[in-house]
Design a protein around this motif. Structure first.
Motif, PDB file in Angstrom:
ATOM      1  N   PRO A  33      -0.999  -8.243 -12.690  1.00 38.46           N
ATOM      2  CA  PRO A  33      -1.850  -7.173 -12.174  1.00 38.46           C
ATOM      3  C   PRO A  33      -2.635  -7.577 -10.924  1.00 38.46           C
ATOM      4  CG  PRO A  33      -2.065  -7.356 -14.556  1.00 38.46           C
ATOM      5  CD  PRO A  33      -1.306  -8.558 -14.097  1.00 38.46           C
ATOM      6  N   LYS A  34      -3.145  -8.798 -10.915  1.00 34.37           N
ATOM      7  CA  LYS A  34      -3.937  -9.254  -9.769  1.00 34.37           C
ATOM      8  C   LYS A  34      -3.076  -9.394  -8.515  1.00 34.37           C
ATOM      9  CE  LYS A  34      -7.293 -12.739  -8.339  1.00 34.37           C
ATOM     10  NZ  LYS A  34      -6.790 -12.752  -6.956  1.00 34.37           N
ATOM     11  N   GLN A  57       0.831  -1.200   0.000  1.00 36.88           N
ATOM     12  CA  GLN A  57       0.000   0.000   0.000  1.00 36.88           C
ATOM     13  C   GLN A  57       0.867   1.252   0.000  1.00 36.88           C
ATOM     14  OE1 GLN A  57      -2.773  -0.197   3.249  1.00 36.88           O
ATOM     15  NE2 GLN A  57      -3.919  -1.908   2.375  1.00 36.88           N
ATOM     16  N   GLU A  78      -1.242   0.373  -6.044  1.00 35.57           N
ATOM     17  CA  GLU A  78      -2.024   0.981  -7.114  1.00 35.57           C
ATOM     18  C   GLU A  78      -1.335   0.617  -8.427  1.00 35.57           C
ATOM     19  OE1 GLU A  78      -3.263   5.404  -8.849  1.00 35.57           O
ATOM     20  OE2 GLU A  78      -2.465   5.205  -6.808  1.00 35.57           O
ATOM     21  N   VAL A  79      -2.063  -0.010  -9.335  1.00 34.19           N
ATOM     22  CA  VAL A  79      -1.451  -0.626 -10.506  1.00 34.19           C
ATOM     23  C   VAL A  79      -1.959   0.017 -11.792  1.00 34.19           C
ATOM     24  CG1 VAL A  79      -1.121  -2.773 -11.780  1.00 34.19           C
ATOM     25  CG2 VAL A  79      -1.179  -2.808  -9.284  1.00 34.19           C
ATOM     26  N   CYS A 100      -1.481  -0.678 -15.916  1.00 38.28           N
ATOM     27  CA  CYS A 100      -0.996  -1.756 -16.787  1.00 38.28           C
ATOM     28  C   CYS A 100      -0.798  -1.284 -18.220  1.00 38.28           C
ATOM     29  CB  CYS A 100      -1.984  -2.927 -16.785  1.00 38.28           C
ATOM     30  SG  CYS A 100      -2.040  -3.823 -15.231  1.00 38.28           S
ATOM     31  N   LYS A 150       2.630   3.262  -6.133  1.00 37.42           N
ATOM     32  CA  LYS A 150       2.006   3.289  -7.450  1.00 37.42           C
ATOM     33  C   LYS A 150       2.965   2.612  -8.422  1.00 37.42           C
ATOM     34  CE  LYS A 150      -0.224   6.946  -8.941  1.00 37.42           C
ATOM     35  NZ  LYS A 150      -0.529   8.283  -9.550  1.00 37.42           N
ATOM     36  N   THR A 154      -2.187  -5.942  -7.205  1.00 38.57           N
ATOM     37  CA  THR A 154      -3.388  -5.319  -6.643  1.00 38.57           C
ATOM     38  C   THR A 154      -3.766  -5.967  -5.314  1.00 38.57           C
ATOM     39  OG1 THR A 154      -4.205  -4.772  -8.856  1.00 38.57           O
ATOM     40  CG2 THR A 154      -5.809  -4.786  -7.071  1.00 38.57           C
ATOM     41  N   ASP A 155      -3.712  -7.292  -5.256  1.00 39.36           N
ATOM     42  CA  ASP A 155      -4.011  -8.001  -4.005  1.00 39.36           C
ATOM     43  C   ASP A 155      -3.069  -7.586  -2.883  1.00 39.36           C
ATOM     44  OD1 ASP A 155      -6.026  -9.348  -5.269  1.00 39.36           O
ATOM     45  OD2 ASP A 155      -4.950 -11.241  -5.477  1.00 39.36           O
TER      46      ASP A 155
END
Length: 490
Positions: free
Chosen positions: A229-230, A211, A238-239, A241, A214, A233-234
């Motif tokens: 990406p997942k 957290q 902040e992603v 793509c 970026k 993000t998990d």
């Protein structure tokens, strides 16, 4: 471009040679070789079998590779088990996957098919299950018209040269014997990819989340589009793509780890903290800091190595890299009390040296990074997560960390395309080039290095010159490239 496809029919009966009593069949190396048009030089390069589809790689060859890989893996396994099969997004990967699966099942092997996934997914799941081997269909960073076949043994390591030669021996009709049982079955096991994903997140032991970061990810239209990406993000990042669909027409084209310009611009445009660029099969990664500055494998090894050193998790303060590692990196690491061992180019050589020496961290300037605390092979996603976690944990920007690391020596790398395979592989026989190399080495002395080599993955000869003086590096690079173009490429 019009590609000439080898349409020689496959005689499947050649793969069910002399029957023995019961369900098993004895096989030898005289099976269907006349169906194949094999080059006189070795098929296996530094990272499996790789080439243009329709020229070197086609369905008949893939079927036979699958069969002989199944025979050899069973011969050298102390247990029965499946072979795990994965692929990247290239248009030809489906065709090669089906042909390889047909060959493997003809050899009596059960196939667990993962579909689209990174190469390290195959390596990890092979090592963590009862599988006797793994196969990944990918040409890594190569253009879309190429493809490749990478084979792993039962512990998830790249197949040894000895077993590669046995597979090739079967293809060429040499003596390879084994016992093949009833035909194997093909199963879709896509759910296993989730186990790999969970392991990546669990490897970040001391960082609960990402957290506040970026992150820009360039997925190169390749194998990591469904995972990276997942996972980021998990983990709370902040992603943003780029090139994040599976597209076999565009994989690696002006994107990914070999083309950083779009990633660099996007990181700066969105004021991101860090960017990562993967290659087509996501076993390598390069990074950029918030200013767009490139962070290659040398910097990744230095930063991760320094962290492990501080955690007393780097035995003998050893890092294993290749002859491509920059002198600036080597000398800075030595000033940290560290030791650098160089190997030939290729992550399989780095891995072998790490096993031999007990080293826990190694890799290549190109972005193959191996950390044996977490994996046996290069893993771009794993590396990216740990570098992001290192930035989060340190509380300083990646740019600040780089400023406190080292300055690279000017290093120029030029690729000269040489289509003739024999001339490319036998470049050492070119006397004018050898004379020029000797002159360059004498001129630079301890102030620089020269490396000329034939690529194991592309039809090129690579010329690298590194010197404390950029003008000197440029002069000798031009001279050596000229010699290659004049005496080998033409």
């Amino acid at each position: 471009m019009v590609t000439s496809i080898n349409r020689t029919p496959v005689d499947i009966t050649a793969i069910s040679h002399s029957e023995t009593p019961g369900s098993a069949r004895a096989v030898n190396g005289n099976l269907g070789v006349n169906l194949l048009s094999l080059p006189p030089t070795a098929l296996f390069g530094t990272d499996g079998i790789r080439g243009e589809v329709g020229e070197l790689l086609n369905a008949p060859l893939a079927l036979h590779i699958g069969f002989w890989a199944g025979v050899v893996l069973q011969n050298h396994s102390h247990q029965t088990g499946p072979v795990i099969l994965g692929q990247d997004s290239r248009n030809s990967s489906d065709m090669l996957a089906m042909a390889l699966s047909a060959g493997l099942t003809a050899a009596g092997v059960e196939v667990w098919y993962l579909g689209l996934c990174p190469t390290p997914t195959v390596a990890y799941l092979t090592s963590m299950t009862e599988a006797i081997g793994g196969v990944m269909i990918s040409a890594s960073h190569n253009p879309p018209e190429d493809n490749g076949i990478k084979i792993f043994n039962g512990n998830g390591s790249k197949l040894s040269p000895i077993l590669q030669r046995e597979i090739e021996g079967g293809l060429r009709g040499q003596t390879v014997t084994g016992i093949v049982g009833n035909c194997g079955r093909h199963y879709s096991r896509r759910e296993l990819v989730n186990d790999y994903s969970a392991t990546l997140k669990q490897s970040l032991q001391k960082v609960e989340n990402l957290q506040g970061l970026k992150v820009v990810l360039d997925l190169a239209w390749g194998a990591a589009v469904g995972l990276a990406p997942k996972i980021f993000t998990d983990m709370g990042a902040e992603v943003i793509c780029l090139h994040n669909q599976a597209d076999g027409d565009r994989i690696n084209v002006n994107c990914g780890s070999t083309h950083l310009a779009t990633l660099q611009a996007t990181v700066q445009e969105h004021n991101a903290d860090i960017g990562f660029a993967f290659d087509g099969d996501a076993d390598r990664v390069l990074a950029v800091d918030h200013t767009g500055r490139e962070v290659d494998g040398d910097y990744i090894l230095y930063l991760w190595g320094k962290h492990l050193q501080q955690q007393q998790q780097l035995p003998d303060n050893l890092i294993v890299s290749t002859v491509m590692a920059n002198l600036g990196f080597e000398r800075a690491w030595e000033q940290q009390g560290g030791k650098l061992i160089r190997t030939a180019v290729g992550d399989q050589y780095v891995q072998a040296e790490m096993v031999r020496t007990g080293g826990m961290l190694g890799g290549e300037q190109s972005g193959h990074i191996l950390c044996r605390h977490y994996a046996l092979t290069g893993d771009g996603l794993l590396t990216a997560l740990h570098i992001a976690a290192l930035v989060k944990e340190s509380g300083v920007s990646l740019s600040e960390m780089l400023d406190q690391s080292f300055t690279t020596y000017p290093q120029l790398l030029r690729n000269v395309r040489v289509i003739d395979r024999d001339r490319r592989l036998n470049w050492q026989d070119c006397q004018p080039l050898q004379t020029a190399i000797a002159q360059a080495q004498a001129s630079m002395g301890d102030a620089g290095r020269i490396l000329v080599r034939a690529s194991g993955t592309e039809p090129v000869i690579r010329v690298m010159v590194e010197a404390a003086n950029a003008e000197l590096a440029n002069h000798w690079t031009n001279e050596l490239v000229s010699q290659v173009q004049q005496h080998i490429a033409n």
